[in-house]
Motif scaffolding. Sequence first.
Motif, PDB file in Angstrom:
ATOM      1  N   LEU A   1       0.832  -1.209   0.000  1.00  0.00           N
ATOM      2  CA  LEU A   1       0.000   0.000   0.000  1.00  0.00           C
ATOM      3  C   LEU A   1       0.867   1.260   0.000  1.00  0.00           C
ATOM      4  CD1 LEU A   1      -2.798  -1.063   2.492  1.00  0.00           C
ATOM      5  CD2 LEU A   1      -3.166  -0.325   0.125  1.00  0.00           C
ATOM      6  N   ARG A   2       1.886   1.279   0.849  1.00  0.00           N
ATOM      7  CA  ARG A   2       2.802   2.419   0.870  1.00  0.00           C
ATOM      8  C   ARG A   2       3.492   2.567  -0.477  1.00  0.00           C
ATOM      9  NH1 ARG A   2       8.287   1.414   3.758  1.00  0.00           N
ATOM     10  NH2 ARG A   2       8.398   0.236   1.814  1.00  0.00           N
ATOM     11  N   ASP A   3       3.989   1.459  -1.017  1.00  0.00           N
ATOM     12  CA  ASP A   3       4.700   1.500  -2.291  1.00  0.00           C
ATOM     13  C   ASP A   3       3.780   1.928  -3.438  1.00  0.00           C
ATOM     14  OD1 ASP A   3       6.853   0.601  -0.867  1.00  0.00           O
ATOM     15  OD2 ASP A   3       6.680  -1.495  -1.543  1.00  0.00           O
ATOM     16  N   ALA A   4       2.497   1.594  -3.326  1.00  0.00           N
ATOM     17  CA  ALA A   4       1.555   1.882  -4.416  1.00  0.00           C
ATOM     18  C   ALA A   4       1.348   3.371  -4.645  1.00  0.00           C
ATOM     19  CB  ALA A   4       0.213   1.213  -4.125  1.00  0.00           C
ATOM     20  N   VAL A   5       1.580   4.188  -3.607  1.00  0.00           N
ATOM     21  CA  VAL A   5       1.334   5.627  -3.746  1.00  0.00           C
ATOM     22  C   VAL A   5       2.628   6.430  -3.841  1.00  0.00           C
ATOM     23  CG1 VAL A   5      -0.879   5.467  -2.567  1.00  0.00           C
ATOM     24  CG2 VAL A   5       1.165   5.950  -1.221  1.00  0.00           C
TER      25      VAL A   5
ATOM     26  N   TYR B   1      -1.439   7.408   5.467  1.00  0.00           N
ATOM     27  CA  TYR B   1      -0.008   7.123   5.640  1.00  0.00           C
ATOM     28  C   TYR B   1       0.677   8.266   6.390  1.00  0.00           C
ATOM     29  CZ  TYR B   1       4.880   6.361   4.251  1.00  0.00           C
ATOM     30  OH  TYR B   1       6.238   6.182   4.250  1.00  0.00           O
ATOM     31  N   ARG B   2       0.378   9.510   5.988  1.00  0.00           N
ATOM     32  CA  ARG B   2       0.970  10.676   6.649  1.00  0.00           C
ATOM     33  C   ARG B   2       0.505  10.793   8.098  1.00  0.00           C
ATOM     34  NH1 ARG B   2       0.021  13.199   1.499  1.00  0.00           N
ATOM     35  NH2 ARG B   2      -1.932  14.079   2.304  1.00  0.00           N
ATOM     36  N   LYS B   3      -0.763  10.478   8.342  1.00  0.00           N
ATOM     37  CA  LYS B   3      -1.305  10.544   9.696  1.00  0.00           C
ATOM     38  C   LYS B   3      -0.553   9.608  10.642  1.00  0.00           C
ATOM     39  CE  LYS B   3      -5.454   9.323  12.333  1.00  0.00           C
ATOM     40  NZ  LYS B   3      -6.842   8.773  12.236  1.00  0.00           N
ATOM     41  N   ILE B   4      -0.327   8.377  10.192  1.00  0.00           N
ATOM     42  CA  ILE B   4       0.376   7.403  11.029  1.00  0.00           C
ATOM     43  C   ILE B   4       1.822   7.818  11.248  1.00  0.00           C
ATOM     44  CG2 ILE B   4       1.090   4.984  11.223  1.00  0.00           C
ATOM     45  CD1 ILE B   4      -1.322   4.281   9.442  1.00  0.00           C
ATOM     46  N   HIS B   5       2.457   8.339  10.184  1.00  0.00           N
ATOM     47  CA  HIS B   5       3.847   8.768  10.307  1.00  0.00           C
ATOM     48  C   HIS B   5       4.001   9.920  11.291  1.00  0.00           C
ATOM     49  CE1 HIS B   5       7.190   6.982   8.190  1.00  0.00           C
ATOM     50  NE2 HIS B   5       6.355   6.565   7.249  1.00  0.00           N
ATOM     51  N   ARG B   6       3.028  10.823  11.304  1.00  0.00           N
ATOM     52  CA  ARG B   6       3.093  11.948  12.247  1.00  0.00           C
ATOM     53  C   ARG B   6       3.078  11.459  13.690  1.00  0.00           C
ATOM     54  NH1 ARG B   6      -0.500  14.573   8.607  1.00  0.00           N
ATOM     55  NH2 ARG B   6      -2.278  14.014   9.932  1.00  0.00           N
TER      56      ARG B   6
ATOM     57  N   GLY C   1       0.466  -2.866   8.957  1.00  0.00           N
ATOM     58  CA  GLY C   1      -0.797  -3.280   9.573  1.00  0.00           C
ATOM     59  C   GLY C   1      -1.638  -2.103  10.018  1.00  0.00           C
ATOM     60  N   LYS C   2      -0.986  -1.062  10.547  1.00  0.00           N
ATOM     61  CA  LYS C   2      -1.727   0.125  10.974  1.00  0.00           C
ATOM     62  C   LYS C   2      -2.320   0.868   9.781  1.00  0.00           C
ATOM     63  CE  LYS C   2       0.653   0.943  15.353  1.00  0.00           C
ATOM     64  NZ  LYS C   2       1.490   1.859  16.157  1.00  0.00           N
ATOM     65  N   LEU C   3      -1.596   0.885   8.674  1.00  0.00           N
ATOM     66  CA  LEU C   3      -2.117   1.527   7.468  1.00  0.00           C
ATOM     67  C   LEU C   3      -3.343   0.783   6.959  1.00  0.00           C
ATOM     68  CD1 LEU C   3      -1.943   3.663   5.296  1.00  0.00           C
ATOM     69  CD2 LEU C   3      -0.249   2.248   4.095  1.00  0.00           C
ATOM     70  N   ILE C   4      -3.285  -0.528   6.962  1.00  0.00           N
ATOM     71  CA  ILE C   4      -4.438  -1.332   6.550  1.00  0.00           C
ATOM     72  C   ILE C   4      -5.651  -1.011   7.424  1.00  0.00           C
ATOM     73  CG2 ILE C   4      -5.384  -3.684   6.544  1.00  0.00           C
ATOM     74  CD1 ILE C   4      -2.744  -4.680   5.547  1.00  0.00           C
ATOM     75  N   ALA C   5      -5.434  -0.946   8.732  1.00  0.00           N
ATOM     76  CA  ALA C   5      -6.532  -0.710   9.668  1.00  0.00           C
ATOM     77  C   ALA C   5      -7.143   0.672   9.521  1.00  0.00           C
ATOM     78  CB  ALA C   5      -6.033  -0.902  11.105  1.00  0.00           C
ATOM     79  N   GLU C   6      -6.384   1.632   9.015  1.00  0.00           N
ATOM     80  CA  GLU C   6      -6.876   3.004   8.860  1.00  0.00           C
ATOM     81  C   GLU C   6      -7.801   3.170   7.659  1.00  0.00           C
ATOM     82  OE1 GLU C   6      -6.622   6.049  10.296  1.00  0.00           O
ATOM     83  OE2 GLU C   6      -5.663   5.275  12.095  1.00  0.00           O
ATOM     84  N   LEU C   7      -7.682   2.289   6.686  1.00  0.00           N
ATOM     85  CA  LEU C   7      -8.440   2.432   5.444  1.00  0.00           C
ATOM     86  C   LEU C   7      -9.838   1.842   5.592  1.00  0.00           C
ATOM     87  CD1 LEU C   7      -5.512   1.453   3.070  1.00  0.00           C
ATOM     88  CD2 LEU C   7      -6.377   3.763   3.537  1.00  0.00           C
ATOM     89  N   ASN C   8     -10.841   2.560   5.077  1.00  0.00           N
ATOM     90  CA  ASN C   8     -12.227   2.143   5.305  1.00  0.00           C
ATOM     91  C   ASN C   8     -12.738   1.184   4.233  1.00  0.00           C
ATOM     92  OD1 ASN C   8     -12.946   3.694   3.058  1.00  0.00           O
ATOM     93  ND2 ASN C   8     -13.531   5.463   4.279  1.00  0.00           N
ATOM     94  N   PHE C   9     -13.949   0.719   4.472  1.00  0.00           N
ATOM     95  CA  PHE C   9     -14.568  -0.281   3.585  1.00  0.00           C
ATOM     96  C   PHE C   9     -14.639   0.217   2.139  1.00  0.00           C
ATOM     97  CE2 PHE C   9     -18.351  -3.495   3.628  1.00  0.00           C
ATOM     98  CZ  PHE C   9     -17.702  -4.244   2.661  1.00  0.00           C
ATOM     99  N   GLY C  10     -14.903   1.514   1.981  1.00  0.00           N
ATOM    100  CA  GLY C  10     -15.016   2.070   0.631  1.00  0.00           C
ATOM    101  C   GLY C  10     -13.745   1.898  -0.173  1.00  0.00           C
ATOM    102  N   LEU C  11     -12.601   2.023   0.472  1.00  0.00           N
ATOM    103  CA  LEU C  11     -11.318   1.853  -0.220  1.00  0.00           C
ATOM    104  C   LEU C  11     -11.158   0.441  -0.737  1.00  0.00           C
ATOM    105  CD1 LEU C  11      -8.095   0.880   0.120  1.00  0.00           C
ATOM    106  CD2 LEU C  11      -8.568   3.062  -1.032  1.00  0.00           C
ATOM    107  N   TRP C  12     -11.473  -0.539   0.102  1.00  0.00           N
ATOM    108  CA  TRP C  12     -11.328  -1.939  -0.328  1.00  0.00           C
ATOM    109  C   TRP C  12     -12.332  -2.284  -1.420  1.00  0.00           C
ATOM    110  CZ3 TRP C  12      -6.860  -3.261   1.321  1.00  0.00           C
ATOM    111  CH2 TRP C  12      -6.389  -2.768   2.537  1.00  0.00           C
TER     112      TRP C  12
END
Length: 235
Positions: A68-72, A94-99, A106-117
């Motif tokens: 996911l990180r690499d994709a953007v 991604y920026r939110k977690i890094h801040r 795993g944290k990036l996956i958990a942050e993304l909502n159903f609409g994204l998937w």
Amino acid sequence: MKSRVFEQLISSERFLRYQAASAYNNRKAMILYRYNLQLSQELFSMISIFEIILRNKIDQEMSQSDWLRDAVQSGGIFDTPACIKTKEIIEKKYRKIHRNGSYSHGKLIAELNFGLWTNLFQPNQYNAVLNTGKDISRIAVLSSVLPLINCSGDNKREQIHKVLGEINQIRNRIAHHEPICFNRRLGRHTRKNTYYVRKKYQLIINMLKDMSVDTDGLFYGLDHVLKICDKIDAL
């Protein structure tokens, strides 16, 4: 609680549809309101579990440590005008977690909502993933889902997107506190109807089974959706 006080608390406009569906019997209207809350709680819990399983299945199919990180990143699979919205959503999380100084995949996956998937099965996003040699449509076989979505043809990507869109639709209705014990096609203030919920519920169950999930074991002691639907129908 007296119906007058109950009505003041939830608003006359909101209570009206429950009254109309209960032949203006306030006691039954209050019971129907509570049944709708129970139904929403039960179904939302199931959808939440479904969402976790879906995103984990997709992640396992991708089988890359930080895809996911690499994709953007510059030159990543979503770094294109056709996938710009998907890229922006992932980048924001991604920026939110890094801040916070505690990034992990795993944290990036958990942050993304159903609409994204769900949107990963839109043509542009799906083809971007497919170009890497990964086919996320392999997460499901859809053998038991198709009769419920009235979908013909063999375009699996499109079929999965349609199923996920229907599940996401009722998820959003619950999240925005909309009642789900009415069928909007039958009129907003006319009658209670559980067909809409029953169909979405069966889509969830069938989709999980098509992802090789033991739904009986998964939801043991948690799933009372059909029992509540029966109570609503009998009220």
